[in-house]
Scaffold this motif. Structure first.
Motif, PDB file in Angstrom:
ATOM      1  N   ILE A  16       0.727  -1.325   0.242  1.00 38.08           N
ATOM      2  CA  ILE A  16       0.019  -0.064  -0.036  1.00 38.08           C
ATOM      3  C   ILE A  16       0.753   1.380  -0.077  1.00 38.08           C
ATOM      4  O   ILE A  16       0.459   2.225  -0.820  1.00 38.08           O
ATOM      5  CB  ILE A  16      -0.907   0.001   1.341  1.00 38.08           C
ATOM      6  CG1 ILE A  16      -2.153  -1.220   0.979  1.00 38.08           C
ATOM      7  CG2 ILE A  16      -1.686   1.257   1.405  1.00 38.08           C
ATOM      8  CD1 ILE A  16      -2.709  -1.305   2.301  1.00 38.08           C
ATOM      9  N   ALA A  17       1.939   1.187   0.706  1.00 35.33           N
ATOM     10  CA  ALA A  17       2.980   2.357   0.675  1.00 35.33           C
ATOM     11  C   ALA A  17       3.723   2.653  -0.408  1.00 35.33           C
ATOM     12  O   ALA A  17       4.180   3.709  -0.846  1.00 35.33           O
ATOM     13  CB  ALA A  17       3.883   2.187   1.895  1.00 35.33           C
ATOM     14  N   GLU A  18       3.820   1.316  -1.419  1.00 29.77           N
ATOM     15  CA  GLU A  18       4.756   1.452  -2.655  1.00 29.77           C
ATOM     16  C   GLU A  18       3.890   0.688  -3.640  1.00 29.77           C
ATOM     17  O   GLU A  18       4.156  -0.209  -4.050  1.00 29.77           O
ATOM     18  CB  GLU A  18       5.905   0.648  -2.327  1.00 29.77           C
ATOM     19  CG  GLU A  18       6.972   1.261  -1.206  1.00 29.77           C
ATOM     20  CD  GLU A  18       7.932   0.139  -0.966  1.00 29.77           C
ATOM     21  OE1 GLU A  18       8.390  -0.349  -1.951  1.00 29.77           O
ATOM     22  OE2 GLU A  18       8.186   0.056   0.102  1.00 29.77           O
ATOM     23  N   PRO A  19       2.824   1.491  -4.145  1.00 30.72           N
ATOM     24  CA  PRO A  19       1.659   0.975  -5.123  1.00 30.72           C
ATOM     25  C   PRO A  19       2.534   0.778  -6.324  1.00 30.72           C
ATOM     26  O   PRO A  19       1.747  -0.139  -7.288  1.00 30.72           O
ATOM     27  CB  PRO A  19       0.810   2.078  -5.317  1.00 30.72           C
ATOM     28  CG  PRO A  19       1.216   3.285  -4.503  1.00 30.72           C
ATOM     29  CD  PRO A  19       2.415   2.790  -3.725  1.00 30.72           C
ATOM     30  N   THR A  20       3.611   1.203  -6.716  1.00 28.00           N
ATOM     31  CA  THR A  20       4.255   1.225  -8.044  1.00 28.00           C
ATOM     32  C   THR A  20       4.695  -0.443  -8.202  1.00 28.00           C
ATOM     33  O   THR A  20       5.185  -0.874  -9.206  1.00 28.00           O
ATOM     34  CB  THR A  20       5.696   2.090  -7.988  1.00 28.00           C
ATOM     35  OG1 THR A  20       6.419   1.966  -6.987  1.00 28.00           O
ATOM     36  CG2 THR A  20       5.038   3.400  -8.330  1.00 28.00           C
ATOM     37  N   ARG A  21       4.827  -1.141  -7.057  1.00 30.86           N
ATOM     38  CA  ARG A  21       5.242  -2.430  -7.107  1.00 30.86           C
ATOM     39  C   ARG A  21       4.346  -3.266  -8.115  1.00 30.86           C
ATOM     40  O   ARG A  21       4.663  -4.214  -8.453  1.00 30.86           O
ATOM     41  CB  ARG A  21       4.942  -3.195  -5.768  1.00 30.86           C
ATOM     42  CG  ARG A  21       6.271  -2.618  -4.878  1.00 30.86           C
ATOM     43  CD  ARG A  21       5.928  -3.379  -3.303  1.00 30.86           C
ATOM     44  NE  ARG A  21       7.167  -3.142  -2.578  1.00 30.86           N
ATOM     45  CZ  ARG A  21       8.215  -3.938  -2.249  1.00 30.86           C
ATOM     46  NH1 ARG A  21       8.367  -5.026  -2.874  1.00 30.86           N
ATOM     47  NH2 ARG A  21       9.037  -3.674  -1.433  1.00 30.86           N
ATOM     48  N   LEU A  22       3.042  -2.768  -8.218  1.00 33.90           N
ATOM     49  CA  LEU A  22       2.006  -3.397  -9.226  1.00 33.90           C
ATOM     50  C   LEU A  22       2.020  -2.834 -10.564  1.00 33.90           C
ATOM     51  O   LEU A  22       1.254  -3.448 -11.359  1.00 33.90           O
ATOM     52  CB  LEU A  22       0.647  -2.991  -8.518  1.00 33.90           C
ATOM     53  CG  LEU A  22       0.181  -3.751  -7.401  1.00 33.90           C
ATOM     54  CD1 LEU A  22      -1.003  -3.155  -6.628  1.00 33.90           C
ATOM     55  CD2 LEU A  22       0.252  -5.302  -7.427  1.00 33.90           C
ATOM     56  N   GLN A  23       2.888  -2.164 -10.829  1.00 30.99           N
ATOM     57  CA  GLN A  23       3.284  -1.624 -12.272  1.00 30.99           C
ATOM     58  C   GLN A  23       3.350  -2.791 -13.050  1.00 30.99           C
ATOM     59  O   GLN A  23       4.042  -3.763 -12.867  1.00 30.99           O
ATOM     60  CB  GLN A  23       4.482  -0.829 -12.206  1.00 30.99           C
ATOM     61  CG  GLN A  23       4.592   0.038 -13.671  1.00 30.99           C
ATOM     62  CD  GLN A  23       5.758   1.167 -13.559  1.00 30.99           C
ATOM     63  OE1 GLN A  23       6.008   1.310 -12.636  1.00 30.99           O
ATOM     64  NE2 GLN A  23       5.970   1.344 -14.624  1.00 30.99           N
ATOM     65  N   GLY A  24       2.585  -2.833 -14.097  1.00 27.45           N
ATOM     66  CA  GLY A  24       2.601  -3.958 -15.159  1.00 27.45           C
ATOM     67  C   GLY A  24       1.687  -5.014 -15.013  1.00 27.45           C
ATOM     68  O   GLY A  24       1.433  -5.874 -15.530  1.00 27.45           O
ATOM     69  N   ILE A  25       0.913  -4.828 -13.837  1.00 32.92           N
ATOM     70  CA  ILE A  25      -0.199  -5.836 -13.316  1.00 32.92           C
ATOM     71  C   ILE A  25      -1.333  -5.516 -13.569  1.00 32.92           C
ATOM     72  O   ILE A  25      -1.686  -4.248 -12.942  1.00 32.92           O
ATOM     73  CB  ILE A  25       0.064  -6.566 -11.900  1.00 32.92           C
ATOM     74  CG1 ILE A  25       1.563  -7.063 -11.815  1.00 32.92           C
ATOM     75  CG2 ILE A  25      -0.693  -7.352 -11.254  1.00 32.92           C
ATOM     76  CD1 ILE A  25       2.204  -7.454 -10.475  1.00 32.92           C
ATOM     77  N   ASP A  26      -2.224  -6.366 -14.163  1.00 33.81           N
ATOM     78  CA  ASP A  26      -3.487  -5.921 -14.511  1.00 33.81           C
ATOM     79  C   ASP A  26      -4.441  -6.728 -13.349  1.00 33.81           C
ATOM     80  O   ASP A  26      -4.680  -7.629 -13.499  1.00 33.81           O
ATOM     81  CB  ASP A  26      -3.941  -6.581 -15.667  1.00 33.81           C
ATOM     82  CG  ASP A  26      -5.547  -6.423 -16.095  1.00 33.81           C
ATOM     83  OD1 ASP A  26      -6.180  -5.670 -15.211  1.00 33.81           O
ATOM     84  OD2 ASP A  26      -6.101  -7.001 -17.046  1.00 33.81           O
ATOM     85  N   LEU A  27      -4.904  -5.852 -12.439  1.00 34.18           N
ATOM     86  CA  LEU A  27      -5.261  -6.393 -10.986  1.00 34.18           C
ATOM     87  C   LEU A  27      -6.535  -6.613 -11.248  1.00 34.18           C
ATOM     88  O   LEU A  27      -7.320  -5.638 -11.209  1.00 34.18           O
ATOM     89  CB  LEU A  27      -5.028  -5.447  -9.834  1.00 34.18           C
ATOM     90  CG  LEU A  27      -5.193  -6.224  -8.491  1.00 34.18           C
ATOM     91  CD1 LEU A  27      -4.270  -7.480  -8.328  1.00 34.18           C
ATOM     92  CD2 LEU A  27      -4.758  -5.168  -7.415  1.00 34.18           C
ATOM     93  N   ARG A  28      -7.131  -7.865 -11.289  1.00 31.79           N
ATOM     94  CA  ARG A  28      -8.372  -8.235 -11.760  1.00 31.79           C
ATOM     95  C   ARG A  28      -9.258  -8.384 -10.401  1.00 31.79           C
ATOM     96  O   ARG A  28     -10.567  -7.717 -10.431  1.00 31.79           O
ATOM     97  CB  ARG A  28      -8.563  -9.582 -12.554  1.00 31.79           C
ATOM     98  CG  ARG A  28      -7.810  -9.630 -13.733  1.00 31.79           C
ATOM     99  CD  ARG A  28      -8.497  -8.968 -14.892  1.00 31.79           C
ATOM    100  NE  ARG A  28      -7.989  -8.936 -16.209  1.00 31.79           N
ATOM    101  CZ  ARG A  28      -8.154 -10.010 -17.064  1.00 31.79           C
ATOM    102  NH1 ARG A  28      -8.562 -11.222 -16.801  1.00 31.79           N
ATOM    103  NH2 ARG A  28      -7.196 -10.213 -18.162  1.00 31.79           N
ATOM    104  N   TYR A  29      -8.799  -8.962  -9.446  1.00 33.72           N
ATOM    105  CA  TYR A  29      -9.658  -9.326  -8.098  1.00 33.72           C
ATOM    106  C   TYR A  29      -8.625  -9.110  -7.093  1.00 33.72           C
ATOM    107  O   TYR A  29      -7.541  -9.561  -7.193  1.00 33.72           O
ATOM    108  CB  TYR A  29     -10.344 -10.646  -8.163  1.00 33.72           C
ATOM    109  CG  TYR A  29     -11.462 -10.754  -9.219  1.00 33.72           C
ATOM    110  CD1 TYR A  29     -12.686 -10.228  -8.936  1.00 33.72           C
ATOM    111  CD2 TYR A  29     -11.054 -11.174 -10.540  1.00 33.72           C
ATOM    112  CE1 TYR A  29     -13.536 -10.639  -9.753  1.00 33.72           C
ATOM    113  CE2 TYR A  29     -11.952 -11.503 -11.529  1.00 33.72           C
ATOM    114  CZ  TYR A  29     -13.258 -11.131 -11.191  1.00 33.72           C
ATOM    115  OH  TYR A  29     -14.285 -11.166 -11.962  1.00 33.72           O
ATOM    116  N   VAL A  30      -9.275  -8.749  -5.793  1.00 29.81           N
ATOM    117  CA  VAL A  30      -8.576  -8.562  -4.545  1.00 29.81           C
ATOM    118  C   VAL A  30      -9.383  -9.885  -3.965  1.00 29.81           C
ATOM    119  O   VAL A  30     -10.604  -9.862  -3.975  1.00 29.81           O
ATOM    120  CB  VAL A  30      -8.633  -7.492  -3.723  1.00 29.81           C
ATOM    121  CG1 VAL A  30      -7.982  -7.758  -2.435  1.00 29.81           C
ATOM    122  CG2 VAL A  30      -7.718  -6.265  -4.518  1.00 29.81           C
TER     123      VAL A  30
END
Length: 366
Positions: free
Chosen positions: A151-165
């Motif tokens: 949450i503090a570093e949301p750029t970790r998800l760069q390149g990921i198409d997050l469909r669901y939590v």
């Protein structure tokens, strides 16, 4: 039992029509505007993942979960454009297989997120994923510490198409368990940090917990296969599996004679003993020795003597119609999986997933 099974010693019937009806019932319970997946791990709970996937896909199911990568690879042909998601996430070096088979990992650690992001960068396009959050199971999924870092570093998800939590309920089959609402609150709070992703929450039992447990995508498993999702109430699901075994031998023994290994059972009266070709190698647990029964025409006949690898022995003294070659119900309407589970000290999941490969399998089409 029908004539086509005449050469078989044991028959496992899988009613795909009942399975599809169960999925539709759970979909309707989840509500309009929401999707309902199917969990097909452990070879479709022991009943044949490929045939199960094909039946559900034809019925309109477009979201399927497995536990392992290779389980998903094996059924891709049965659900060609479904979202196939792997609950165990992304293992080391598995990126190519996920991409080649269009699979969606449930990412449960920062290391997995980093590896999937690198794969996306190398491919030059976003890659789909679920984000698996641990809200109380303490088994898999992002820990609170790892989640805080993400949450503090949301750029970790760069390149990921997050469909669901997604998260996994601890005690959904115990409606009054305090942990259920605690998890619902934790999950809602976490999911709010990922507003572009949809939510995936309830399992089979979770669907019966009420509106607080509804989400964009439910993922029932056991209830699809006829296992009761609300153990303290009548089973609302249709039975899917029926296991029958043929009497291969009958003998009359006098009082005082024993049956099976180690003289675990001794006849107290003149008795008729039927032998059936099924044992613990077929998933009929040795722990059922001296506890279980099989049925003939709805009448219970006790399993006597120790269950062995390939055989069980049954007291049919009080069931004169049970003759050589007759079929006896091992699992079915008289003896549901839950009954055997209680006697064996386990759950119905283990009863179904333990079913062996030696049965003659018959699929009743939807």
């Amino acid at each position: 039992m029908a004539e086509p099974y005449a050469s078989a010693g044991s028959v496992l019937e899988i009613d795909l029509g009942a399975l599809v009806a169960n999925w539709r019932q759970l979909r309707d319970l989840h509500g309009q505007g929401r999707d309902t997946a199917a969990v097909l791990k452990a070879d479709g709970y022991g009943l044949g993942a490929s045939r199960v996937a094909s039946a559900l896909y034809k019925a309109g199911c477009r979201h399927i979960f497995t536990a392992h990568l290779m389980e998903a690879v094996a059924i891709r042909h049965s659900a060609p454009d479904a979202m196939l998601s792997v609950l165990h996430g992304l293992g080391p070096g598995e990126e190519r297989d996920f991409i080649a088979h269009r699979l969606v990992p449930a990412l449960g650690s920062l290391a997995e997120i980093e590896a999937w992001g690198r794969a996306a960068a190398g491919l030059g396009q976003p890659l789909p994923a679920l984000l698996h959050i641990d809200t109380g199971m303490n088994r898999t999924g992002l820990s609170p510490e790892a989640l805080a870092r993400l949450i503090a570093e949301p750029t970790r998800l760069q390149g990921i198409d997050l469909r669901y939590v997604m998260t996994h309920l601890v005690s959904a089959d115990i409606p009054g368990a305090p942990i259920n609402l605690q998890q619902a609150r934790r999950f809602a709070a976490v999911a709010a940090h990922f507003p572009t992703a949809q939510r995936c929450f309830a399992n089979s039992s979770g669907l019966f917990l009420g509106p607080d447990f509804a989400s964009d995508l439910a993922r029932p498993g056991a209830a699809l296969y006829g296992i009761n999702p609300i153990p303290d109430a009548p089973n609302p699901m249709r039975a899917v599996a029926r296991l029958s075994a043929r009497i291969m031998q009958i003998r009359d023994i006098p009082a005082g004679e024993s049956v099976g290994y180690d003289r675990q059972w001794v006849a107290t009266r003149p008795s008729r003993i039927a032998t059936l070709p099924i044992g613990y190698a077929d998933g009929y647990h040795r722990a059922l020795s001296g506890k279980a029964a099989v049925a003939f025409g709805g009448q219970l006949c006790p399993v006597v003597g120790r269950i062995s690898m390939d055989l069980i022995t049954v007291d049919v003294t009080d069931c004169p119609a049970a003759v050589l070659g007759a079929w006896m119900e091992v699992i079915g309407p008289t003896i549901p999986p839950e009954r055997l589970a209680r006697l064996a000290g386990t759950n119905a999941y283990e009863i179904l997933t333990s079913l062996g490969r030696r049965f003659h399998r018959v699929y009743l089409e939807a």
